[in-house]
Each structure stands twice: as C-alpha cells, then as structure tokens.
Design a protein around this motif. Structure first.
Motif, short mmCIF file in Angstrom:
data_model
loop_
_atom_site.label_atom_id
_atom_site.label_comp_id
_atom_site.label_asym_id
_atom_site.label_seq_id
_atom_site.Cartn_x
_atom_site.Cartn_y
_atom_site.Cartn_z
N ASN A 35 38.24 77.99 18.09
CA ASN A 35 38.17 79.30 18.08
C ASN A 35 39.56 80.16 17.86
N THR B 95 30.14 78.94 18.28
CA THR B 95 30.77 78.78 19.43
C THR B 95 29.45 78.64 20.57
N VAL C 290 31.59 81.95 13.42
CA VAL C 290 32.44 81.46 14.85
C VAL C 290 31.75 81.58 15.94
N VAL C 291 31.04 82.99 16.25
CA VAL C 291 30.51 83.07 17.35
C VAL C 291 29.21 82.41 17.40
N THR D 93 40.42 82.39 14.73
CA THR D 93 41.10 83.50 14.65
C THR D 93 42.28 83.56 13.61
#
Length: 127
Positions: free
Chosen positions: A41, A94, A90-91, A45
């Motif tokens: 993560n 995750t 990405v979310v 970012t």
C-alpha cells in the motif's frame, strides 16, 4: 546552491521514490503478511504521488474554463483521473489480500510466512 535548488524543484519526485523504497523494504524484509500488505500500500501511494507530481505545472490553474482573454496555463487533469482508478485497484487488492490472510490464519494458525512454509513442509513429509 544549484544542487539545493534542483532538489527543491524535484522534491515531489524524491518523496515518491523515498516512499516506494520504504514500501519495498517493508515487503522484502518482513515475514508478517499484514506488514507486507502495508508495504504494498505504501508503494501504491508513492505511485499516486509520482503521477500527481507529473501533472503539476508551475503557476498552473485548475482546468476550469473561464471566459477570459488571457492565455492561461492549465494543470494536466489526466494523472488525477488515473489516480482515481489506481485507488480503486489498490483498495480492492488490499481487501482481497486481507481476506486471504484471514483464511490463511484460520488454516495454519499463523500469519508468519516462514512458519507457514515450515508447516507445509511438515505436512508434505508425512504424505
């Protein structure tokens, strides 16, 4: 003094690279699976920061068209649009990874990667 100005002009790029290296270090050096996901993560970012830095233009205005007679320099909106897609990816990754870690913990009783490999090797030797 010239090097200092060069560094200050590219501080966003330097920050993005530093974040990426921190995330990569976390992924490579930790055995805990949750810490590895946090590292991924952080790397994501850093990519977002890099794309936003690319779209920035010195003295640029937001890309809102206003009827004026002067020449206006606009900030490129495309990197920001790409970031929205990247955030969703990405979310989603995750959430999926955390659900897999829950299943791994239920199966093996640990989230330490080396312990999981040891348990799998023990199971394979008994077969």
């Amino acid at each position: 003094m010239n090097i200092l100005n060069l560094l200050l002009d590219h501080i966003n790029y330097i920050g993005a690279v530093a974040l990426f290296i921190i995330g990569l270090h976390t992924v490579v050096t930790h055995r805990n699976l949750i810490k590895r996901i946090l590292g991924v993560n952080i790397m994501g970012t850093s990519v977002f920061l890099f794309f936003i830095a690319i779209g920035n233009v010195a003295l640029g205005q937001p890309p809102i068209i206003i009827e004026t007679g002067e020449n206006v320099i606009y900030i490129n909106p495309l990197p920001s649009v790409l970031i929205l897609t990247g955030i969703v990816v990405v979310v989603s990754m995750t959430v999926y990874s955390l659900s897999l870690i829950i299943r791994i913990y239920q199966t093996y009783g640990t989230i330490d990667q080396e312990e999981i490999v040891r348990i799998q090797n023990e199971e394979n030797t008994y077969d």
